[in-house]
Write a protein that holds these residues in place. Structure first.
Motif, PDB file in Angstrom:
ATOM      1  N   MET A  91      11.437  -3.142 -46.099  1.00  0.00           N
ATOM      2  CA  MET A  91      11.768  -2.022 -45.228  1.00  0.00           C
ATOM      3  C   MET A  91      12.502  -2.503 -43.983  1.00  0.00           C
ATOM      4  O   MET A  91      12.383  -3.667 -43.585  1.00  0.00           O
ATOM      5  N   LEU A  92      13.231  -1.591 -43.371  1.00  0.00           N
ATOM      6  CA  LEU A  92      13.819  -1.834 -42.064  1.00  0.00           C
ATOM      7  C   LEU A  92      12.966  -1.145 -41.008  1.00  0.00           C
ATOM      8  O   LEU A  92      12.425  -0.057 -41.240  1.00  0.00           O
ATOM      9  N   TYR A  93      12.869  -1.778 -39.840  1.00  0.00           N
ATOM     10  CA  TYR A  93      12.145  -1.206 -38.705  1.00  0.00           C
ATOM     11  C   TYR A  93      13.074  -1.186 -37.490  1.00  0.00           C
ATOM     12  O   TYR A  93      13.860  -2.120 -37.285  1.00  0.00           O
ATOM     13  N   ARG A  94      12.959  -0.130 -36.702  1.00  0.00           N
ATOM     14  CA  ARG A  94      13.759   0.038 -35.490  1.00  0.00           C
ATOM     15  C   ARG A  94      12.834   0.519 -34.372  1.00  0.00           C
ATOM     16  O   ARG A  94      11.684   0.931 -34.623  1.00  0.00           O
ATOM     17  N   ASP A  99      18.891   5.482 -33.524  1.00  0.00           N
ATOM     18  CA  ASP A  99      19.747   6.102 -34.545  1.00  0.00           C
ATOM     19  C   ASP A  99      20.173   5.112 -35.623  1.00  0.00           C
ATOM     20  O   ASP A  99      21.092   5.379 -36.399  1.00  0.00           O
ATOM     21  N   ILE A 100      19.524   3.956 -35.682  1.00  0.00           N
ATOM     22  CA  ILE A 100      19.841   2.974 -36.725  1.00  0.00           C
ATOM     23  C   ILE A 100      19.303   3.476 -38.054  1.00  0.00           C
ATOM     24  O   ILE A 100      18.167   3.952 -38.142  1.00  0.00           O
ATOM     25  N   ASP A 101      20.116   3.382 -39.104  1.00  0.00           N
ATOM     26  CA  ASP A 101      19.698   3.826 -40.430  1.00  0.00           C
ATOM     27  C   ASP A 101      20.284   2.894 -41.489  1.00  0.00           C
ATOM     28  O   ASP A 101      20.884   1.867 -41.165  1.00  0.00           O
ATOM     29  N   LEU A 102      20.123   3.272 -42.759  1.00  0.00           N
ATOM     30  CA  LEU A 102      20.612   2.425 -43.845  1.00  0.00           C
ATOM     31  C   LEU A 102      22.135   2.335 -43.876  1.00  0.00           C
ATOM     32  O   LEU A 102      22.684   1.460 -44.536  1.00  0.00           O
ATOM     33  N   GLY A 103      22.805   3.216 -43.136  1.00  0.00           N
ATOM     34  CA  GLY A 103      24.257   3.181 -43.121  1.00  0.00           C
ATOM     35  C   GLY A 103      24.850   2.247 -42.085  1.00  0.00           C
ATOM     36  O   GLY A 103      26.004   1.821 -42.228  1.00  0.00           O
ATOM     37  N   MET A 170       9.337   2.784 -39.008  1.00  0.00           N
ATOM     38  CA  MET A 170       9.914   2.376 -40.279  1.00  0.00           C
ATOM     39  C   MET A 170      11.081   3.296 -40.634  1.00  0.00           C
ATOM     40  O   MET A 170      11.039   4.491 -40.370  1.00  0.00           O
ATOM     41  N   ILE A 171      12.126   2.710 -41.224  1.00  0.00           N
ATOM     42  CA  ILE A 171      13.277   3.482 -41.683  1.00  0.00           C
ATOM     43  C   ILE A 171      13.157   3.696 -43.194  1.00  0.00           C
ATOM     44  O   ILE A 171      12.954   2.741 -43.948  1.00  0.00           O
ATOM     45  N   TYR A 172      13.283   4.940 -43.631  1.00  0.00           N
ATOM     46  CA  TYR A 172      13.237   5.267 -45.059  1.00  0.00           C
ATOM     47  C   TYR A 172      14.651   5.570 -45.553  1.00  0.00           C
ATOM     48  O   TYR A 172      15.489   6.008 -44.776  1.00  0.00           O
ATOM     49  N   PRO A 173      14.915   5.380 -46.855  1.00  0.00           N
ATOM     50  CA  PRO A 173      14.033   4.845 -47.896  1.00  0.00           C
ATOM     51  C   PRO A 173      13.964   3.324 -47.849  1.00  0.00           C
ATOM     52  O   PRO A 173      14.626   2.700 -47.003  1.00  0.00           O
ATOM     53  N   PRO A 174      13.182   2.693 -48.740  1.00  0.00           N
ATOM     54  CA  PRO A 174      13.095   1.229 -48.749  1.00  0.00           C
ATOM     55  C   PRO A 174      14.456   0.581 -48.968  1.00  0.00           C
ATOM     56  O   PRO A 174      15.328   1.130 -49.640  1.00  0.00           O
ATOM     57  N   LEU A 175      14.598  -0.602 -48.399  1.00  0.00           N
ATOM     58  CA  LEU A 175      15.837  -1.366 -48.556  1.00  0.00           C
ATOM     59  C   LEU A 175      15.940  -1.948 -49.968  1.00  0.00           C
ATOM     60  O   LEU A 175      17.010  -1.975 -50.567  1.00  0.00           O
TER      61      LEU A 175
END
Length: 204
Positions: A91-94, A99-103, A170-175
């Motif tokens: 997972m990613l955490y911020r 505004d950090i996301d998978l993009g 935690m940032i969803y979805p999983p990396l």
């Protein structure tokens, strides 16, 4: 009858000494208990990654628990037991409210655990600081010294509770989903089948 056979096989061997990663301690404990229930005695040794691998290859330890496929490629004489012993969601955490996301996470300053081969490959070429523990990485993220932490879905939230950190999310979805395996030295090949049978049993 099968359980008796497993106990007999386990009894014929001394306790397995395994190289284990601190970050997976709860999962390690569950797996050691499952092995013991199937008659295979094993103990974890929590060592720095390089040192643990050296001790496995020098036959000072009998194998390694919860290692990736890359580990087997690096040490091809070891036996990888199927099925995978554990799977972990990366997972990613911020910091909370960011505004950090998978993009856009790849453009940020990232903190990651040192010595994790799968993470090294995933983060190649990015702005990464590597730390010796998830605790250190989590503190860096919380304090604003990094923008993103890469970790698993269980250990980081547990550390947040332990340390009272409430400004990280935690940032969803999983990396990614990572499969982790148990590896044995070839002299313990006779234990491969009984341990694999244990690993195929559903988790309680």
């Amino acid at each position: 009858m099968g359980l008796v056979w497993l106990f007999c096989v386990g009894a014929a061997h001394a306790q397995l000494q395994l190289d284990c990663a601190e970050v997976f301690r709860p999962a390690n404990d569950r797996l050691l208990a499952a092995l013991a229930g199937g008659g295979v005695s094993a103990q974890c040794h929590y060592l720095p990654s390089a040192r643990g691998s050296q001790q496995v290859m020098a036959a000072e330890l009998d194998g390694a628990l919860l290692r990736t496929e890359d580990y087997g490629a690096a040490f091809p004489t070891l036996i990888r037991l199927e099925p995978a012993a554990h799977r972990v969601l990366l997972m990613l955490y911020r910091r909370r409210g960011g505004d950090i996301d998978l993009g856009n996470w790849r453009e940020q300053s990232i903190v990651s655990l040192r010595g994790a081969v799968v993470l090294d490959r995933m983060l190649a070429g990015l702005n990464v600081s590597r730390v010796g523990s998830l605790e250190s990485g989590l503190k860096q993220l919380s304090a604003g010294r990094a923008d993103v932490l890469v970790g698993d879905q269980l250990s980081v939230p547990a550390l947040m509770r332990d340390w009272g950190i409430d400004n990280v999310e935690m940032i969803y979805p999983p990396l990614a989903t990572q499969l982790l395996y148990l590896y044995l030295r070839p002299e313990h090949a006779s234990l491969a089948a009984p341990i694999s049978a244990i690993l195929m049993q559903p988790s309680p």
